[in-house]
Structures are given as structure tokens and as C-alpha cells.
Design an enzyme around this catalytic site. Structure first.
Site, PDB file in Angstrom:
ATOM      1  N   THR A   1       0.804  -1.221   0.000  1.00 41.85           N
ATOM      2  CA  THR A   1       0.000   0.000   0.000  1.00 41.85           C
ATOM      3  C   THR A   1       0.838   1.273   0.000  1.00 41.85           C
ATOM      4  O   THR A   1       0.294   2.370  -0.042  1.00 41.85           O
ATOM      5  CB  THR A   1      -0.963   0.025   1.206  1.00 41.85           C
ATOM      6  OG1 THR A   1      -0.236  -0.306   2.395  1.00 41.85           O
ATOM      7  CG2 THR A   1      -2.081  -0.985   1.015  1.00 41.85           C
TER       8      THR A   1
ATOM      9  N   HIS B   1       8.755   0.075   5.352  1.00 40.35           N
ATOM     10  CA  HIS B   1       9.226   0.754   6.554  1.00 40.35           C
ATOM     11  C   HIS B   1       9.847  -0.307   7.467  1.00 40.35           C
ATOM     12  O   HIS B   1       9.822  -1.506   7.158  1.00 40.35           O
ATOM     13  CB  HIS B   1       8.114   1.529   7.254  1.00 40.35           C
ATOM     14  CG  HIS B   1       6.887   0.725   7.575  1.00 40.35           C
ATOM     15  ND1 HIS B   1       6.847  -0.215   8.580  1.00 40.35           N
ATOM     16  CD2 HIS B   1       5.647   0.715   7.019  1.00 40.35           C
ATOM     17  CE1 HIS B   1       5.665  -0.765   8.646  1.00 40.35           C
ATOM     18  NE2 HIS B   1       4.893  -0.226   7.706  1.00 40.35           N
TER      19      HIS B   1
ATOM     20  N   HIS C   1       8.462  -3.757   8.352  1.00 37.21           N
ATOM     21  CA  HIS C   1       8.523  -4.878   7.419  1.00 37.21           C
ATOM     22  C   HIS C   1       9.800  -5.706   7.580  1.00 37.21           C
ATOM     23  O   HIS C   1       9.883  -6.821   7.056  1.00 37.21           O
ATOM     24  CB  HIS C   1       8.501  -4.377   5.965  1.00 37.21           C
ATOM     25  CG  HIS C   1       7.202  -3.763   5.541  1.00 37.21           C
ATOM     26  ND1 HIS C   1       7.039  -2.404   5.367  1.00 37.21           N
ATOM     27  CD2 HIS C   1       6.002  -4.321   5.250  1.00 37.21           C
ATOM     28  CE1 HIS C   1       5.798  -2.153   4.969  1.00 37.21           C
ATOM     29  NE2 HIS C   1       5.145  -3.287   4.906  1.00 37.21           N
TER      30      HIS C   1
ATOM     31  N   LYS D   1      -6.224  -4.779  12.974  1.00 44.77           N
ATOM     32  CA  LYS D   1      -6.699  -3.508  12.435  1.00 44.77           C
ATOM     33  C   LYS D   1      -8.071  -3.184  13.033  1.00 44.77           C
ATOM     34  O   LYS D   1      -8.847  -4.068  13.341  1.00 44.77           O
ATOM     35  CB  LYS D   1      -6.833  -3.565  10.906  1.00 44.77           C
ATOM     36  CG  LYS D   1      -5.568  -4.016  10.170  1.00 44.77           C
ATOM     37  CD  LYS D   1      -4.449  -3.001  10.270  1.00 44.77           C
ATOM     38  CE  LYS D   1      -3.325  -3.331   9.296  1.00 44.77           C
ATOM     39  NZ  LYS D   1      -2.743  -4.648   9.450  1.00 44.77           N
TER      40      LYS D   1
ATOM     41  N   ARG E   1      -8.921  -0.610   5.200  1.00 42.30           N
ATOM     42  CA  ARG E   1      -7.948   0.275   4.581  1.00 42.30           C
ATOM     43  C   ARG E   1      -8.488   0.820   3.257  1.00 42.30           C
ATOM     44  O   ARG E   1      -9.458   0.321   2.709  1.00 42.30           O
ATOM     45  CB  ARG E   1      -6.639  -0.472   4.322  1.00 42.30           C
ATOM     46  CG  ARG E   1      -6.763  -1.553   3.265  1.00 42.30           C
ATOM     47  CD  ARG E   1      -5.422  -2.198   2.961  1.00 42.30           C
ATOM     48  NE  ARG E   1      -4.836  -2.727   4.173  1.00 42.30           N
ATOM     49  CZ  ARG E   1      -3.770  -3.533   4.182  1.00 42.30           C
ATOM     50  NH1 ARG E   1      -3.212  -3.879   3.063  1.00 42.30           N
ATOM     51  NH2 ARG E   1      -3.290  -3.979   5.306  1.00 42.30           N
TER      52      ARG E   1
ATOM     53  N   GLN F   1      -5.699 -15.357   1.281  1.00 43.57           N
ATOM     54  CA  GLN F   1      -4.322 -15.635   1.681  1.00 43.57           C
ATOM     55  C   GLN F   1      -4.071 -17.146   1.697  1.00 43.57           C
ATOM     56  O   GLN F   1      -2.991 -17.602   1.321  1.00 43.57           O
ATOM     57  CB  GLN F   1      -4.014 -15.025   3.047  1.00 43.57           C
ATOM     58  CG  GLN F   1      -2.545 -15.185   3.432  1.00 43.57           C
ATOM     59  CD  GLN F   1      -2.167 -14.365   4.648  1.00 43.57           C
ATOM     60  OE1 GLN F   1      -2.717 -13.291   4.880  1.00 43.57           O
ATOM     61  NE2 GLN F   1      -1.232 -14.880   5.431  1.00 43.57           N
TER      62      GLN F   1
ATOM     63  N   ASP G   1       0.632 -12.112  14.367  1.00 46.20           N
ATOM     64  CA  ASP G   1      -0.763 -11.783  14.076  1.00 46.20           C
ATOM     65  C   ASP G   1      -1.262 -12.469  12.808  1.00 46.20           C
ATOM     66  O   ASP G   1      -2.464 -12.439  12.516  1.00 46.20           O
ATOM     67  CB  ASP G   1      -0.933 -10.267  13.951  1.00 46.20           C
ATOM     68  CG  ASP G   1      -0.086  -9.664  12.841  1.00 46.20           C
ATOM     69  OD1 ASP G   1       1.046 -10.134  12.630  1.00 46.20           O
ATOM     70  OD2 ASP G   1      -0.552  -8.718  12.177  1.00 46.20           O
TER      71      ASP G   1
ATOM     72  N   LYS H   1       5.393   1.715  20.768  1.00 43.49           N
ATOM     73  CA  LYS H   1       5.267   1.030  19.482  1.00 43.49           C
ATOM     74  C   LYS H   1       6.571   1.100  18.707  1.00 43.49           C
ATOM     75  O   LYS H   1       7.136   2.179  18.512  1.00 43.49           O
ATOM     76  CB  LYS H   1       4.123   1.633  18.672  1.00 43.49           C
ATOM     77  CG  LYS H   1       3.788   0.827  17.423  1.00 43.49           C
ATOM     78  CD  LYS H   1       2.482   1.258  16.803  1.00 43.49           C
ATOM     79  CE  LYS H   1       2.121   0.370  15.621  1.00 43.49           C
ATOM     80  NZ  LYS H   1       0.840   0.751  15.006  1.00 43.49           N
TER      81      LYS H   1
ATOM     82  N   LYS I   1       7.954   3.677  15.194  1.00 42.20           N
ATOM     83  CA  LYS I   1       7.235   4.936  15.087  1.00 42.20           C
ATOM     84  C   LYS I   1       8.037   6.044  15.759  1.00 42.20           C
ATOM     85  O   LYS I   1       8.613   5.847  16.829  1.00 42.20           O
ATOM     86  CB  LYS I   1       5.869   4.844  15.763  1.00 42.20           C
ATOM     87  CG  LYS I   1       4.888   3.920  15.049  1.00 42.20           C
ATOM     88  CD  LYS I   1       4.267   4.594  13.844  1.00 42.20           C
ATOM     89  CE  LYS I   1       3.150   3.728  13.255  1.00 42.20           C
ATOM     90  NZ  LYS I   1       2.532   4.351  12.078  1.00 42.20           N
ATOM     91  N   THR I   2       8.072   7.204  15.126  1.00 48.68           N
ATOM     92  CA  THR I   2       8.658   8.389  15.732  1.00 48.68           C
ATOM     93  C   THR I   2       7.577   9.464  15.767  1.00 48.68           C
ATOM     94  O   THR I   2       6.448   9.239  15.334  1.00 48.68           O
ATOM     95  CB  THR I   2       9.862   8.900  14.920  1.00 48.68           C
ATOM     96  OG1 THR I   2       9.384   9.351  13.640  1.00 48.68           O
ATOM     97  CG2 THR I   2      10.890   7.798  14.715  1.00 48.68           C
TER      98      THR I   2
END
Length: 430
Positions: free
Chosen positions: A38, A43, A46, A80, A84, A176, A197, A232, A235-236
Site C-alpha cells: 500500500t 518501513h 517490514h 486492524k 484500509r 491468503q 498476528d 510502538k 514509530k517516531t
């Protein structure tokens, strides 16, 4: 190298289906990890799956990276709270190409080795599969009871959730599962890997392979990465830490890893590098003996910045860090390009000054008071200059009356004023 043993000591196994290790010991095996397409960049969230594929290939097996072009159009309900946005095909194809270029830094796609990595997109085998054929061929093998029992579904349908789940997302695990079956048939893929997950989705695939083909397939998941303080991972304040330098500069990327806590560094260096157990043990001993030197963080930042960007970008990031935190020279400052300079001094106070005024020359004391309010008064600045506490472009200012002209601009646009040891100000000529 024994793949399972490698993941085990690195702390990268959460769940594993019985028989997985024995399957891998029989010879070269193919395994896949699904990647969300997406965005046109991965990032660092992954990277756990990517590193699993990297270790898999290092162990002599064949990694398959599956870009979820079809499933990316639907959205995985796991973990989620809402659906999305759906993407069109041109966007997905663009994202796929960008992702492959990034994966090529971790995996060997191009050699003639039998275990060369392969990139596939499930849109290629799903786009012509009609809905009627899919529910007839695939849907009949998996009961609704089986699908409802998955944690990802139960959480979204629980009393605590006010969002619910569309049929589109409910069908995700079937899609999947079919991916796994397709790769089992066409790529001899016996193993799917992913985050913890994904366990429910992966085991749906193994069940489908068993019921439809009478085959044996396996599942392996890694823990979801967390920070020691419970925050988390990845993340920043400005959002995700991306691999693409357009979104996260190599300097900011390097700084992210350099600034992780000691506890996180000890965990991350096992997960996000290919350093050996002996090398990591030696670094942990160094850290215990001299924690203030932060050898774990420095080596972690070096390894992953070099792998994602390059050795040259790593060296530039180190030099840039020294400008902000060490005794770097004016020459080092001038070697920075504009993007790196702005990344280094992101968040420092900025002032605009008139380029025309600078071309005629401005006294330093006027520049830092009248043109840019670095100091409240000229007297305050003169006193600090006398005490050696003011630098311009990383050079000590010895005379507040010295004239500053356009030739002093760094990258043709910037002046860096340092007040004391830690206070920086960026003057921008416009």
C-alpha cells in the site's frame, strides 16, 4: 546453517507448526512472506519478515517475497480497527517495483543459484479468477465456523468493537490461504512465515492445502516487535521510519537506531543484522563493561544503515552526527548537501535573512541581533564571544565586528550559529 536454530537464538520464533524443522532438514525448501504494497516503500516494521527471508536464503533455502496486489486491494483485518483504502492497479504495480528494489538489498534475486529469491504478486493469479469459481473451488473447503474461530475475526466482531467487519475483509483469510496453495502447487512452497498476528491466516492456507491437495505445508511466525518501554516499534513523532530516503533521510534512519535503549539494542541487533552469535556476544560484553560508549547501538546503526542505504551514506550520517554532537570542522559542515543539512538541524530555531544585505557584508554582531534574534542584545553576544562561546559554521568567532558575506553560506543558502555547546540556530538567506 540450520535456519530454525538461527531464528531461535535470535529470538525470532513465536509459533511453529510441528514438522517444520524436519521439513527444512530434508533439503532445499521454498518459503514465502507476504508484503503489504500500500506504499511505494517498506518501513522498518517490514524488516522482521525480510530478515527471516534473508536468513532463509543464507541457510540454502529459496525465499519468495509475495507482494499482495490482490489482498492489498482488500485489507487484512488482523490487528486492524478499520478497513484500509483500496488501491488501483497502476499504483500497486509502481509500489511493487519500488519494493523489489529495496528487497534486492537484502535478498539475492539475480544469481544463477538454485535458491535465488523470487518476487511474485498475487494479483497475477487472482485478477482473472471469477468470484463464482473461487467460492466453488476454494470456499467449499473452509467452513464459516473455522473462519470465525480466528482471533483476527473474533476481535473485530467482539462486543468491544463498534466497527464490525465487511464480507470483503472476512474473505481475506481465504484469499491468503489460496495464495499459499497456489505457491505450493507452482513454486513447491512448503512454508509461509509472518508476524504472530498472521498465524490464523497462515494456518488457513495449510488447512486448504491439506483438504484440497492432500499435501503437507507448514507455518512459522515471529514475535511482533515491541520496545522495552512498551511503546510502538518503528514509530517516531513524525511517523513511520521508512527505507526510502525520500521519506526518512539516511541521517534520521541512522539516528533512529543509534538512539534505541540498551535493552532494545540487545534485542534488535539479533533481529535486524546478520552478525554472528559470537560477534553479538562480544558486543554485549563491551556494552556491559562500558555502557556509556554504546557499542551495541553504534554497531546496530552501522549494520542496518549500510544495508538499507550504503556504506557511503552511513559514513555521511556519522559525520553529520559529529557536527551536531561532536567537534566536527567547518569542512565537514560544508560537505553536507542541503537535504542532509536540513535533516541534521531539523527542529532547531530558524531565521530568514536577506541575501541582498549579506552580499554587502554584515557585522556578525548585527547579524545575530538585528537580522536574526539569536541574542537579545549586542552586549550579550560580545560577552559570550569573548568567552569563546560563539561559533559560526563550526568555527569559533573571535571578533563580533567581523564581517559575514555570502561566501560564508553553506550549500549556498545557510549559516549555522552555535551559542554555547548545545544551542544551534540556522540562518537562511532568501
Amino acid at each position: 546453517m540450520n535456519f530454525i536454530e538461527e531464528l531461535r537464538w535470535r529470538g525470532m520464533i513465536h509459533d511453529m507448526m510441528p514438522g517444520t524443522e524436519e521439513c527444512l532438514q530434508q533439503g532445499m525448501t521454498s518459503a514465502y512472506v507476504g508484503i503489504d504494497p500500500t506504499a511505494d516503500s517498506l518501513h522498518i516494521g517490514h524488516l522482521v519478515g525480510v530478515m527471516m527471508l534473508r536468513h532463509f536464503q543464507r541457510a540454502g533455502h529459496r525465499p519468495i517475497a509475495l507482494v499482495g496486489g490482490a489482498t492489498g486491494m482488500i485489507g487484512d483485518p488482523s490487528m486492524k480497527s478499520a478497513e484500509r483504502n483500496l488501491l488501483d492497479e497502476p499504483t500497486l504495480r509502481h509500489n511493487q517495483e519500488c519494493i523489489k528494489r529495496q528487497l534486492a538489498k537484502f535478498l539475492d534475486f539475480d544469481s544463477d543459484a538454485p535458491n535465488a529469491a523470487k518476487l511474485v504478486n498475487n494479483y497475477d493469479w487472482m485478477k482473472d479468477y471469477t468470484f463464482l469459481n473461487f467460492i466453488r473451488d476454494i470456499g467449499k473447503h473452509i467452513t464459516v465456523n473455522y473462519m470465525m474461530a480466528k482471533d483476527s475475526v473474533k476481535k473485530r466482531l467482539s462486543a468491544d468493537s463498534n466497527v464490525g467487519m465487511s464480507f470483503t475483509e472476512f474473505s481475506y483469510q481465504l484469499l491468503q490461504g489460496y495464495d499459499f496453495m497456489f505457491l505450493y502447487q507452482h513454486e513447491n512452497c512448503r512454508l509461509q512465515m509472518g508476524g504472530s498476528d498472521q498465524w490464523g491466516n497462515i494456518t488457513t492456507g495449510t488447512e486448504l492445502i491439506r483438504r484440497e491437495l492432500g499435501g503437507e505445508a507448514y507455518a512459522l511466525t515471529c514475535p511482533l516487535i515491541t520496545k522495552a518501554d512498551g511503546g510502538k516499534f518503528g514509530k517516531t513523532e513524525s511517523g513511520n521510519v521508512w527505507l526510502d530516503p525520500r521519506y526518512t533521510s539516511p541521517y534520521a534512519f541512522y539516528q533512529f537506531w543509534l538512539n534505541v535503549s540498551d535493552a532494545d539494542a540487545a534485542k534488535y541487533i539479533k533481529i535486524f543484522t546478520s552478525l554472528t552469535r559470537d560477534e553479538i556476544d562480544a558486543l554485549e560484553r563491551e556494552q556491559a563493561d562500558a555502557p556509556h560508549l554504546r557499542p551495541l547501538q553504534k554497531r546496530l546503526a552501522r549494520e542496518i544503515t549500510t544495508m538499507v542505504h550504503s556504506a557511503a551514506e552511513y559514513e555521511t550520517a556519522v559525520e553529520a552526527s559529529n557536527i551536531l554532537f561532536g567537534g566536527a570542522t567547518s569542512d565537514a559542515l560544508r560537505r553536507l548537501d542541503e537535504a542532509m543539512l536540513l535533516a541534521v538541524f531539523e527542529g532547531v530555531p530558524q531565521f530568514e535573512i536577506a541575501r541582498d544585505a549579506l552580499s554587502g557584508g554584515i557585522k556578525a554582531v548585527d547579524l545575530c541581533t538585528s537580522h536574526a534574534a539569536v541574542f537579545a542584545s549586542k552586549g550579550e553576544m560580545r560577552k559570550l564571544v569573548q568567552n569563546g562561546g560563539v561559533s559560526l559554521n563550526k568555527e569559533k568567532l573571535t571578533d563580533p565586528e567581523s564581517v559575514v558575506q555570502t561566501d560564508a553560506l553553506v550549500a549556498g543558502k545557510y549559516l549555522l550559529v552555535q551559542r554555547g555547546k548545545k544551542n544551534y540556530y540556522l540562518l537562511i538567506a532568501k
